[in-house]
Design a protein around this motif. Structure first.
Motif, mmCIF file in Angstrom:
data_model
loop_
_atom_site.group_PDB
_atom_site.id
_atom_site.type_symbol
_atom_site.label_atom_id
_atom_site.label_comp_id
_atom_site.label_asym_id
_atom_site.label_seq_id
_atom_site.Cartn_x
_atom_site.Cartn_y
_atom_site.Cartn_z
ATOM 1 N N LEU A 118 -6.424 5.515 8.724
ATOM 2 C CA LEU A 118 -5.172 5.163 9.381
ATOM 3 C C LEU A 118 -4.033 5.999 8.809
ATOM 4 O O LEU A 118 -3.795 6.001 7.596
ATOM 5 C CB LEU A 118 -4.888 3.669 9.173
ATOM 6 N N SER A 119 -3.335 6.702 9.672
ATOM 7 C CA SER A 119 -2.187 7.507 9.243
ATOM 8 C C SER A 119 -0.919 6.664 9.271
ATOM 9 O O SER A 119 -0.876 5.579 9.863
ATOM 10 C CB SER A 119 -2.017 8.699 10.179
ATOM 11 N N ALA A 120 0.129 7.183 8.664
ATOM 12 C CA ALA A 120 1.426 6.501 8.719
ATOM 13 C C ALA A 120 1.912 6.415 10.159
ATOM 14 O O ALA A 120 2.453 5.393 10.593
ATOM 15 C CB ALA A 120 2.432 7.232 7.846
ATOM 16 N N ALA A 121 1.706 7.490 10.917
ATOM 17 C CA ALA A 121 2.079 7.467 12.329
ATOM 18 C C ALA A 121 1.269 6.423 13.088
ATOM 19 O O ALA A 121 1.773 5.757 13.997
ATOM 20 C CB ALA A 121 1.880 8.845 12.951
ATOM 21 N N GLY A 122 0.017 6.268 12.695
ATOM 22 C CA GLY A 122 -0.826 5.261 13.322
ATOM 23 C C GLY A 122 -0.329 3.848 13.069
ATOM 24 O O GLY A 122 -0.448 2.967 13.932
ATOM 25 N N ALA A 163 15.138 -1.179 11.986
ATOM 26 C CA ALA A 163 16.012 -1.106 13.151
ATOM 27 C C ALA A 163 16.195 0.320 13.654
ATOM 28 O O ALA A 163 16.286 0.558 14.863
ATOM 29 C CB ALA A 163 17.364 -1.735 12.828
ATOM 30 N N ASP A 164 16.238 1.293 12.739
ATOM 31 C CA ASP A 164 16.424 2.682 13.171
ATOM 32 C C ASP A 164 15.118 3.347 13.584
ATOM 33 O O ASP A 164 15.103 4.511 14.001
ATOM 34 C CB ASP A 164 17.115 3.501 12.084
ATOM 35 N N GLY A 165 14.001 2.605 13.452
ATOM 36 C CA GLY A 165 12.706 3.114 13.897
ATOM 37 C C GLY A 165 11.994 4.019 12.937
ATOM 38 O O GLY A 165 10.846 4.402 13.178
ATOM 39 N N SER A 166 12.631 4.364 11.821
ATOM 40 C CA SER A 166 12.052 5.369 10.921
ATOM 41 C C SER A 166 11.328 4.787 9.715
ATOM 42 O O SER A 166 10.766 5.526 8.917
ATOM 43 C CB SER A 166 13.154 6.305 10.423
ATOM 44 N N GLY A 167 11.355 3.463 9.591
ATOM 45 C CA GLY A 167 10.717 2.844 8.442
ATOM 46 C C GLY A 167 9.945 1.610 8.847
ATOM 47 O O GLY A 167 9.774 1.320 10.038
ATOM 48 N N VAL A 168 9.472 0.869 7.848
ATOM 49 C CA VAL A 168 8.658 -0.313 8.107
ATOM 50 C C VAL A 168 9.145 -1.499 7.289
ATOM 51 O O VAL A 168 9.594 -1.353 6.154
ATOM 52 C CB VAL A 168 7.164 -0.054 7.785
ATOM 53 N N HIS A 169 9.057 -2.677 7.915
ATOM 54 C CA HIS A 169 9.235 -3.938 7.213
ATOM 55 C C HIS A 169 7.860 -4.421 6.776
ATOM 56 O O HIS A 169 6.894 -4.326 7.534
ATOM 57 C CB HIS A 169 9.847 -4.992 8.134
ATOM 58 N N PHE A 170 7.769 -4.952 5.564
ATOM 59 C CA PHE A 170 6.490 -5.511 5.117
ATOM 60 C C PHE A 170 6.728 -6.645 4.136
ATOM 61 O O PHE A 170 7.789 -6.746 3.510
ATOM 62 C CB PHE A 170 5.601 -4.425 4.488
ATOM 63 N N HIS A 171 5.718 -7.508 4.026
ATOM 64 C CA HIS A 171 5.740 -8.619 3.090
ATOM 65 C C HIS A 171 4.733 -8.327 1.986
ATOM 66 O O HIS A 171 3.567 -8.045 2.265
ATOM 67 C CB HIS A 171 5.378 -9.920 3.797
ATOM 68 N N ASN A 172 5.190 -8.413 0.752
ATOM 69 C CA ASN A 172 4.372 -8.060 -0.402
ATOM 70 C C ASN A 172 4.004 -9.318 -1.183
ATOM 71 O O ASN A 172 4.873 -9.965 -1.773
ATOM 72 C CB ASN A 172 5.141 -7.088 -1.307
ATOM 73 N N PRO A 173 2.713 -9.687 -1.216
ATOM 74 C CA PRO A 173 2.304 -10.901 -1.927
ATOM 75 C C PRO A 173 2.630 -10.904 -3.416
ATOM 76 O O PRO A 173 2.713 -11.982 -4.016
ATOM 77 C CB PRO A 173 0.790 -10.943 -1.708
ATOM 78 N N ALA A 183 10.311 -6.719 2.258
ATOM 79 C CA ALA A 183 10.895 -5.414 1.951
ATOM 80 C C ALA A 183 10.930 -4.505 3.164
ATOM 81 O O ALA A 183 10.269 -4.753 4.174
ATOM 82 C CB ALA A 183 10.093 -4.742 0.830
ATOM 83 N N ALA A 184 11.702 -3.448 3.045
ATOM 84 C CA ALA A 184 11.739 -2.392 4.059
ATOM 85 C C ALA A 184 11.833 -1.059 3.333
ATOM 86 O O ALA A 184 12.573 -0.927 2.352
ATOM 87 C CB ALA A 184 12.924 -2.572 4.993
ATOM 88 N N LEU A 185 11.062 -0.077 3.813
ATOM 89 C CA LEU A 185 11.076 1.250 3.213
ATOM 90 C C LEU A 185 11.012 2.313 4.295
ATOM 91 O O LEU A 185 10.357 2.112 5.330
ATOM 92 C CB LEU A 185 9.870 1.439 2.279
ATOM 93 N N PRO A 186 11.644 3.475 4.061
ATOM 94 C CA PRO A 186 11.408 4.610 4.961
ATOM 95 C C PRO A 186 9.924 4.950 4.945
ATOM 96 O O PRO A 186 9.251 4.823 3.913
ATOM 97 C CB PRO A 186 12.247 5.727 4.334
ATOM 98 N N LEU A 187 9.413 5.391 6.073
ATOM 99 C CA LEU A 187 7.980 5.651 6.171
ATOM 100 C C LEU A 187 7.484 6.654 5.124
ATOM 101 O O LEU A 187 6.417 6.437 4.527
ATOM 102 C CB LEU A 187 7.626 6.119 7.581
ATOM 103 N N PRO A 188 8.195 7.760 4.841
ATOM 104 C CA PRO A 188 7.695 8.694 3.829
ATOM 105 C C PRO A 188 7.567 8.063 2.439
ATOM 106 O O PRO A 188 6.670 8.431 1.670
ATOM 107 C CB PRO A 188 8.732 9.817 3.831
#
Length: 209
Positions: A118-122, A163-173, A183-188
């Motif tokens: 799975l790629s980041a784009a995927g 919101a800007d489409g360039s990153g991801v929201h995630f929940h970290n256990p 959390a939210a981070l830019p995809l790179p």
């Protein structure tokens, strides 16, 4: 606690969110967690032995939404499907993706799909399809300002694009603060910790709003 940017609850793999940092970074023995009974474990010793391995079950618990079974009830189900195994010397192995996906699909009715390459784009494509992704990352992702120590070995639940489409929201256990648990981070930046594999799940139902 519920994420303000999605409908997915935020849970930690340790019963006391306020003790996560002390446990994962300060050396506190999980047996000292006073809220261990909330996990569904049968004893403090069982809780202490297993909780550090249950990031995947915590992701599943978040994905199931309100009313989800306890963390150790989910573990018990996963064990029946061999999503976790124990060596003769007691070493815990897992999460094993294929049996995990079968467990999730057959027992909990969620269409779980394994993605071994799975790629980041995927990831973004899956999120755009309305799916959530349990992704393999290094636990150091809770310190994104530092160099990534590696990739993989820990699981987080990706819920949506930023919101800007360039990153991801995630929940970290194993997030040590509210900001690292939801959390939210830019995809790179996320990609530096990402091992290129995971399991996708359907999106959150409206009833979890």
């Amino acid at each position: 606690m519920t994420c303000t940017t999605c409908r997915t609850p935020v849970h930690t793999q340790f019963a006391s969110p306020g003790l996560v940092e002390a446990i994962v970074e300060g050396g506190l023995d999980p047996v000292e967690d006073p809220r261990w009974p909330e996990s569904g474990a049968t004893s403090p010793a069982e809780y202490a032995r297993w909780a550090g391995h249950l990031c995947g079950m915590t992701c599943l618990r978040m994905a199931l939404g309100t009313g989800a079974p306890s963390l150790f009830a989910l573990r018990d189900g996963a064990l029946k499907y061999d999503a976790y195994t124990e060596d003769a010397d007691g070493v815990i192995r897992g999460l094993v993706y294929a049996p995990f996906a079968r467990y999730v699909s057959e027992v909990h009715g969620l269409d779980a799909v394994v993605h071994r390459d799975l790629s980041a784009a995927g990831i973004l494509e899956l999120l755009d399809e309305g799916r959530r992704v349990t992704a393999s990352v290094h636990y150091g992702i809770r310190h994104p300002e530092r160099p990534a120590p590696g990739r993989g070995g820990h699981l987080v639940l990706l819920t949506s694009r930023t919101a800007d489409g360039s990153g991801v929201h995630f929940h970290n256990p194993s997030g040590t603060t509210a900001a690292t648990r939801a959390a939210a981070l830019p995809l790179p930046v996320f990609e530096r910790f990402f091992a290129g594999r995971g399991v996708s799940l359907p999106g959150a139902p409206a009833s979890d709003a």
